[in-house]
Motif scaffolding. Structure first.
Motif, PDB file in Angstrom:
ATOM      1  N   ASP A  44      -8.222  -9.031   0.803  1.00  0.00           N
ATOM      2  CA  ASP A  44      -7.285 -10.061   0.488  1.00  0.00           C
ATOM      3  C   ASP A  44      -5.990  -9.256  -0.008  1.00  0.00           C
ATOM      4  N   ALA A  45      -4.786  -9.455   0.273  1.00  0.00           N
ATOM      5  CA  ALA A  45      -3.541  -8.761  -0.274  1.00  0.00           C
ATOM      6  C   ALA A  45      -2.900 -10.100  -1.230  1.00  0.00           C
ATOM      7  N   LYS A  52       4.125  -6.137  -7.345  1.00  0.00           N
ATOM      8  CA  LYS A  52       3.016  -5.433  -6.576  1.00  0.00           C
ATOM      9  C   LYS A  52       1.994  -6.265  -5.849  1.00  0.00           C
ATOM     10  N   THR A  53       1.234  -5.525  -5.306  1.00  0.00           N
ATOM     11  CA  THR A  53       0.142  -6.223  -4.508  1.00  0.00           C
ATOM     12  C   THR A  53      -1.073  -5.939  -4.980  1.00  0.00           C
ATOM     13  N   GLU A  54      -2.094  -6.898  -5.382  1.00  0.00           N
ATOM     14  CA  GLU A  54      -3.509  -6.749  -5.725  1.00  0.00           C
ATOM     15  C   GLU A  54      -4.211  -6.841  -4.533  1.00  0.00           C
ATOM     16  N   PHE A  55      -5.293  -5.822  -4.397  1.00  0.00           N
ATOM     17  CA  PHE A  55      -6.186  -5.938  -3.119  1.00  0.00           C
ATOM     18  C   PHE A  55      -7.498  -6.412  -3.633  1.00  0.00           C
ATOM     19  N   ALA A  56      -8.137  -7.217  -2.972  1.00  0.00           N
ATOM     20  CA  ALA A  56      -9.483  -7.884  -3.436  1.00  0.00           C
ATOM     21  C   ALA A  56     -10.344  -7.664  -2.037  1.00  0.00           C
ATOM     22  N   PHE A  57     -11.339  -6.687  -2.263  1.00  0.00           N
ATOM     23  CA  PHE A  57     -12.034  -6.299  -1.117  1.00  0.00           C
ATOM     24  C   PHE A  57     -13.434  -7.540  -1.066  1.00  0.00           C
ATOM     25  N   ILE A  89      -5.965 -10.071   4.884  1.00  0.00           N
ATOM     26  CA  ILE A  89      -5.300 -11.469   4.702  1.00  0.00           C
ATOM     27  C   ILE A  89      -4.395 -11.381   3.649  1.00  0.00           C
ATOM     28  N   ASN A  90      -3.385 -11.817   4.048  1.00  0.00           N
ATOM     29  CA  ASN A  90      -2.101 -12.057   3.057  1.00  0.00           C
ATOM     30  C   ASN A  90      -2.246 -13.617   2.532  1.00  0.00           C
TER      31      ASN A  90
END
Length: 91
Positions: A44-45, A52-57, A89-90
């Motif tokens: 997930d973006a 900024k963008t946080e990424f959750a795998f 997935i944005n």
């Protein structure tokens, strides 16, 4: 002349698609499995307020695919999934 080229191109594409579908449904060549699996890594973006963008795998997911040139039976082709094994997935 252009109409004839267009008709030949469309008919050729239909013939290739039908041949691809028949090879999947009747397992041509013999012994080949029509379905396969590919492991997909989704993440997930999530945009933050500071730009900024946080990424959750997420956990990897095994997705069923079909060994063919085109999608058939509701499954995408394995060659496509293999090249797009990471799915963003944005939000």
């Amino acid at each position: 002349m252009k109409l004839r080229i267009l008709v030949v191109a469309v008919v050729s594409l239909v013939i290739v698609y039908v041949g691809d579908d028949l090879s999947v449904r009747y397992r041509i060549p013999k012994g080949r499995q029509p379905l396969g699996t590919v492991t997909i890594q989704r993440y997930d973006a999530i945009p933050e307020k500071n730009g900024k963008t946080e990424f959750a795998f997420e956990d990897p997911v095994i997705q069923t695919c079909v060994h063919s040139l085109f999608p058939h039976m509701g499954y995408p082709p394995c060659w496509y999934l293999g090249r797009h094994s990471e799915q963003r997935i944005n939000y």
